[in-house]
Design a protein around this motif. Structure first.
Motif, PDB file in Angstrom:
ATOM      1  N   GLU A 441     -14.689   1.350 -26.511  1.00 24.74           N
ATOM      2  CA  GLU A 441     -15.605   1.615 -25.405  1.00 24.74           C
ATOM      3  C   GLU A 441     -16.208   0.332 -24.841  1.00 24.74           C
ATOM      4  N   ASN A 442     -16.144  -0.759 -25.600  1.00 25.82           N
ATOM      5  CA  ASN A 442     -16.695  -2.030 -25.134  1.00 25.82           C
ATOM      6  C   ASN A 442     -15.663  -2.924 -24.454  1.00 25.82           C
ATOM      7  N   ILE A 443     -14.445  -2.401 -24.296  1.00 23.35           N
ATOM      8  CA  ILE A 443     -13.405  -3.163 -23.611  1.00 23.35           C
ATOM      9  C   ILE A 443     -13.839  -3.426 -22.167  1.00 23.35           C
ATOM     10  N   TYR A 444     -13.709  -4.688 -21.765  1.00 24.41           N
ATOM     11  CA  TYR A 444     -14.067  -5.075 -20.392  1.00 24.41           C
ATOM     12  C   TYR A 444     -12.868  -5.753 -19.732  1.00 24.41           C
ATOM     13  N   ILE A 445     -12.445  -5.194 -18.608  1.00 25.66           N
ATOM     14  CA  ILE A 445     -11.341  -5.778 -17.857  1.00 25.66           C
ATOM     15  C   ILE A 445     -11.931  -6.515 -16.661  1.00 25.66           C
ATOM     16  N   PRO A 446     -11.816  -7.842 -16.591  1.00 20.62           N
ATOM     17  CA  PRO A 446     -12.430  -8.615 -15.502  1.00 20.62           C
ATOM     18  C   PRO A 446     -11.931  -8.183 -14.122  1.00 20.62           C
ATOM     19  N   ASP A 447     -12.775  -8.381 -13.132  1.00 19.03           N
ATOM     20  CA  ASP A 447     -12.418  -8.002 -11.758  1.00 19.03           C
ATOM     21  C   ASP A 447     -11.159  -8.713 -11.287  1.00 19.03           C
ATOM     22  N   ILE A 448     -10.984  -9.981 -11.691  1.00 18.58           N
ATOM     23  CA  ILE A 448      -9.813 -10.735 -11.236  1.00 18.58           C
ATOM     24  C   ILE A 448      -8.511 -10.094 -11.713  1.00 18.58           C
ATOM     25  N   VAL A 449      -8.592  -9.345 -12.818  1.00 11.57           N
ATOM     26  CA  VAL A 449      -7.416  -8.676 -13.381  1.00 11.57           C
ATOM     27  C   VAL A 449      -7.261  -7.258 -12.853  1.00 11.57           C
ATOM     28  N   TYR A 450      -8.398  -6.581 -12.596  1.00  5.58           N
ATOM     29  CA  TYR A 450      -8.312  -5.164 -12.248  1.00  5.58           C
ATOM     30  C   TYR A 450      -8.849  -4.865 -10.844  1.00  5.58           C
ATOM     31  N   ASP A 451     -10.167  -4.785 -10.680  1.00 11.01           N
ATOM     32  CA  ASP A 451     -10.735  -4.336  -9.400  1.00 11.01           C
ATOM     33  C   ASP A 451     -10.323  -5.222  -8.227  1.00 11.01           C
ATOM     34  N   ASP A 452     -10.553  -6.529  -8.354  1.00 16.98           N
ATOM     35  CA  ASP A 452     -10.207  -7.433  -7.254  1.00 16.98           C
ATOM     36  C   ASP A 452      -8.709  -7.436  -6.992  1.00 16.98           C
ATOM     37  N   ARG A 453      -7.939  -7.472  -8.095  1.00 14.84           N
ATOM     38  CA  ARG A 453      -6.476  -7.520  -7.947  1.00 14.84           C
ATOM     39  C   ARG A 453      -5.961  -6.238  -7.295  1.00 14.84           C
ATOM     40  N   LYS A 455      -7.613  -4.245  -5.257  1.00 22.19           N
ATOM     41  CA  LYS A 455      -7.992  -4.267  -3.843  1.00 22.19           C
ATOM     42  C   LYS A 455      -7.059  -5.161  -3.032  1.00 22.19           C
ATOM     43  N   ILE A 456      -6.724  -6.316  -3.594  1.00 27.70           N
ATOM     44  CA  ILE A 456      -5.840  -7.253  -2.892  1.00 27.70           C
ATOM     45  C   ILE A 456      -4.462  -6.633  -2.675  1.00 27.70           C
ATOM     46  N   ILE A 457      -3.929  -6.007  -3.734  1.00 28.82           N
ATOM     47  CA  ILE A 457      -2.594  -5.419  -3.632  1.00 28.82           C
ATOM     48  C   ILE A 457      -2.588  -4.252  -2.640  1.00 28.82           C
ATOM     49  N   LEU A 458      -3.635  -3.424  -2.674  1.00 29.26           N
ATOM     50  CA  LEU A 458      -3.724  -2.303  -1.719  1.00 29.26           C
ATOM     51  C   LEU A 458      -3.902  -2.820  -0.295  1.00 29.26           C
ATOM     52  N   SER A 459      -4.667  -3.896  -0.136  1.00 29.96           N
ATOM     53  CA  SER A 459      -4.835  -4.491   1.190  1.00 29.96           C
ATOM     54  C   SER A 459      -3.507  -5.042   1.703  1.00 29.96           C
ATOM     55  N   ASN A 460      -2.758  -5.714   0.818  1.00 31.43           N
ATOM     56  CA  ASN A 460      -1.434  -6.217   1.195  1.00 31.43           C
ATOM     57  C   ASN A 460      -0.498  -5.071   1.555  1.00 31.43           C
ATOM     58  N   ALA A 461      -0.624  -3.959   0.820  1.00 27.12           N
ATOM     59  CA  ALA A 461       0.211  -2.781   1.103  1.00 27.12           C
ATOM     60  C   ALA A 461      -0.121  -2.206   2.474  1.00 27.12           C
ATOM     61  N   ASP A 462      -1.412  -2.133   2.803  1.00 30.29           N
ATOM     62  CA  ASP A 462      -1.818  -1.625   4.116  1.00 30.29           C
ATOM     63  C   ASP A 462      -1.263  -2.503   5.237  1.00 30.29           C
ATOM     64  N   ALA A 463      -1.264  -3.810   5.001  1.00 28.36           N
ATOM     65  CA  ALA A 463      -0.725  -4.734   6.012  1.00 28.36           C
ATOM     66  C   ALA A 463       0.770  -4.493   6.221  1.00 28.36           C
ATOM     67  N   LEU A 464       1.495  -4.272   5.109  1.00 30.70           N
ATOM     68  CA  LEU A 464       2.924  -4.002   5.217  1.00 30.70           C
ATOM     69  C   LEU A 464       3.183  -2.691   5.956  1.00 30.70           C
ATOM     70  N   ILE A 465       2.422  -1.653   5.598  1.00 32.80           N
ATOM     71  CA  ILE A 465       2.603  -0.339   6.240  1.00 32.80           C
ATOM     72  C   ILE A 465       2.282  -0.426   7.734  1.00 32.80           C
ATOM     73  N   SER A 466       1.246  -1.188   8.073  1.00 31.52           N
ATOM     74  CA  SER A 466       0.885  -1.379   9.482  1.00 31.52           C
ATOM     75  C   SER A 466       2.015  -2.071  10.235  1.00 31.52           C
ATOM     76  N   TYR A 467       2.636  -3.062   9.588  1.00 29.88           N
ATOM     77  CA  TYR A 467       3.765  -3.757  10.206  1.00 29.88           C
ATOM     78  C   TYR A 467       4.941  -2.807  10.446  1.00 29.88           C
ATOM     79  N   ILE A 468       5.222  -1.992   9.442  1.00 25.78           N
ATOM     80  CA  ILE A 468       6.374  -1.092   9.514  1.00 25.78           C
ATOM     81  C   ILE A 468       6.193  -0.021  10.589  1.00 25.78           C
ATOM     82  N   THR A 469       5.003   0.568  10.645  1.00 27.67           N
ATOM     83  CA  THR A 469       4.777   1.696  11.555  1.00 27.67           C
ATOM     84  C   THR A 469       4.412   1.245  12.977  1.00 27.67           C
ATOM     85  N   ASN A 470       4.195  -0.054  13.146  1.00 33.89           N
ATOM     86  CA  ASN A 470       3.861  -0.581  14.472  1.00 33.89           C
ATOM     87  C   ASN A 470       4.976  -0.304  15.480  1.00 33.89           C
ATOM     88  N   GLN A 471       4.583   0.151  16.674  1.00 35.95           N
ATOM     89  CA  GLN A 471       5.562   0.406  17.730  1.00 35.95           C
ATOM     90  C   GLN A 471       5.167  -0.247  19.052  1.00 35.95           C
TER      91      GLN A 471
END
Length: 568
Positions: A441-453, A455-471
């Motif tokens: 229960e005391n395990i701590y996963i740093p933001d750089i490994v989990y939350d921040d990472r 968010k970055i990956i999902l943000s990159n995914a949104d950018a890719l999807i926006s590129y693909i669906t752009n018309q």
């Protein structure tokens, strides 16, 4: 690395590479030459080597005058391909404080550039930036349910060298074989092949023994083939950065080349789902930690720097967690610094049947003592007759009621008999607990490994999807903007620009298209897809517009079966 070293040697530049495909003896010889004979000008190594104190010790004895960091975006948590071992590169500063460092990347946003400077502790920084604009490369994104049909049409139009990217290993094999059956010169490549096999396939393609390479993203790093005319993504790439890099392997000779990305809406849903799967819920990560500490019977405060043999199948017996959640949680626990996994855990043994199914059946009849063992192999792992497949000796041991040692001996015996090719995992599967055991229960996963990472990956995914669906916006303009470069000029040739240009279709272009359509529909009725087969895939949008105009003006009529006919 191997490809780059070979090219340097051809130019009489003494170079060497230390990689997983060579023996320890070969590594020792290369390091001896670097330290004592000093006859190697360029030494290529992966950042992971810096994790070993023995390598750093030998590195300190070398006369190093320059350090180059390729794929430098991997050092940035904001980059699409963040690799923690890259952070170790800055430790070279302690060994060679005054040696200049050159960081190289083909795909870095302004944020990533600043992060590279910070992480590498660069001083007196000068940034040299070439435009991301590729005038000779035309980007096209096509939404379709018939990816293979579109691909085959493309390959007929482009007889030169091509790369086809897919997301999994099985697809590389099935697609390459399908294309080969249709008469195309195709070969496949993925990380599951042995190092020798990967190198042989790469060379065969570079030397034009095969024109088409069907591959996962494991293919392409360091490839220097200038005459690639076509790059096709049949699945979504990991990010815009990886897409730009993979598509950019076309047209390096500055001649006109094309990059196509085929997608369907279901691809986007799967893409997002796979990202979320790689970040299990924090409670699942805590559950995973509890499972492994209980399995190794560690008490609170125990276990620091202790190493244990690791068998995933044994650990997951009678526990309520999926293998995917467990594996992804282990990777995150490692990144958070709680454990270290040997490379053996991340790579698996591989097996391939050298005989076809009929020969294997005959062998089983003649050698009944092998019947049950071979049945377990063929029923547990699909594809053993078509490709090298990952296997688990632990899993086979459970299914056969044999010990691990007996499984190893059996597999090696079958190899000696010429029945299989068996490539055992090189390293022992081990897990090292880097910190004293704590309450899960005391395990701590740093933001750089989990939350921040995440968010970055999902943000990159949104950018890719926006590129693909752009018309509405030019593909090249979108890519340039993503990498922080402004452009007011449309390329005029991507699928979006062509769509906009067709509004002002010239009379000559329209007449040329009608001159093809008219005799075809006078001879027989056809569907739109059948008509499109007679045109270049690059002209599809224009042709569709002309067909619509011909229907509106009653030049073409639609029959009850929905096919088109010229109105006589």
């Amino acid at each position: 690395m191997v490809d780059q070293v070979e090219n340097l040697l051809k130019r009489n530049i003494p170079a060497a590479a230390i990689h997983s495909g060579i023996t320890q003896r070969e590594i020792d010889v290369i390091l001896h030459r670097c330290i004592y004979t000093n006859d190697i000008k360029l030494l290529y190594v992966s950042p992971e080597r810096l994790q070993t104190s023995s390598f750093k010790e030998k590195l300190s004895k070398m006369n190093v005058s320059f350090i180059a960091v390729d794929e430098a975006h991997c050092i940035s948590q904001w980059g699409y391909d963040f690799r923690p071992p890259y952070l170790l590169i800055s430790s070279i500063r302690d060994i060679f404080p005054n040696v200049p460092i050159l960081a190289l990347t083909a795909t870095a946003t302004p944020t990533v550039v600043n992060d590279i400077i910070d992480k590498l502790k660069l001083r007196n920084v000068q940034v040299f930036k070439q435009s991301f604009y590729r005038e000779n490369l035309i980007y096209n994104v096509i939404e379709t349910e018939d990816k293979m049909g579109k691909l085959i049409r493309l390959l007929k139009q482009f007889p030169g060298s091509s790369i086809i990217y897919v997301r999994n290993r099985k697809k590389t094999v099935t697609i390459a074989k399908h294309l080969h059956a249709l008469g195309f010169s195709a070969i496949y490549y993925h990380a599951g092949l042995s190092a020798d096999e990967r190198e042989a396939r790469q060379k065969a393609w570079i030397n034009n023994q095969f024109k088409i390479m069907v591959a996962t993203n494991a293919f392409g790093m360091g490839i220097d083939k200038p005459d690639v005319r076509l790059v096709v993504h049949l699945d979504l790439p990991d990010s815009i950065e990886s897409y730009f890099q993979e598509a950019g392997r076309a047209g390096r000779d500055l001649k006109l080349s094309y990059a196509f990305l085929f997608f369907h809406n279901s691809d986007i849903d799967d893409f997002k789902k796979n990202i979320l799967i790689s970040f299990p819920d924090i409670q699942i990560i805590k559950q995973t930690y509890k499972i492994i500490t209980e399995y190794y019977q560690l008490q609170i405060g125990d276990g620091e720097n202790e190493i244990f043999p690791f068998g995933i199948n044994d650990i997951l017996t009678n526990v309520d967690i999926s293998s995917n959640d467990f594996y992804n949680s282990m990777i995150l626990l490692e990144k958070a610094g709680y454990i270290a996994l040997s490379e053996g855990i991340k790579t698996k043994s591989r097996l391939f049947f050298l005989k076809d199914k009929n020969e294997i059946y005959k062998f089983q009849l003649e050698h009944p003592e092998w019947n049950d063992f071979i049945k377990v192999l063929t029923r547990t792992y699909s594809g053993l007759f078509t490709e090298y497949s990952n296997i688990s000796e632990d899993n086979i041991a459970q299914k056969t009621n044999l010990s691990i040692e007996q499984v190893f001996n059996s597999l090696n015996s079958l190899k000696e008999l010429g029945i299989i090719d068996y490539i055992p995992n090189k390293g022992e599967n081990t897990i090292t607990f880097l910190k004293p055991c704590i309450d899960a229960e005391n395990i701590y996963i740093p933001d750089i490994v989990y939350d921040d990472r995440k968010k970055i990956i999902l943000s990159n995914a949104d950018a890719l999807i926006s590129y693909i669906t752009n018309q509405t916006k030019c593909r090249s303009q979108l890519l340039l903007e993503y990498f922080g470069e402004e452009s007011i000029i449309r390329c005029g040739r991507c699928d979006v620009c062509v769509s906009r240009n067709t509004v002002d279709l010239s009379k000559l272009e329209m007449d040329n298209i009608i001159n093809v359509i008219k005799p075809l529909l006078r001879e027989q009725a056809m569907s739109e897809n059948e008509l499109l087969e007679h045109f270049s895939i690059m002209d599809e949008i224009k042709v569709i517009r002309v067909i619509s105009w011909l229907i509106e003006t009653n030049k073409i009529i639609r029959l009850p079966d929905m096919k088109l006919s010229w109105n006589k």
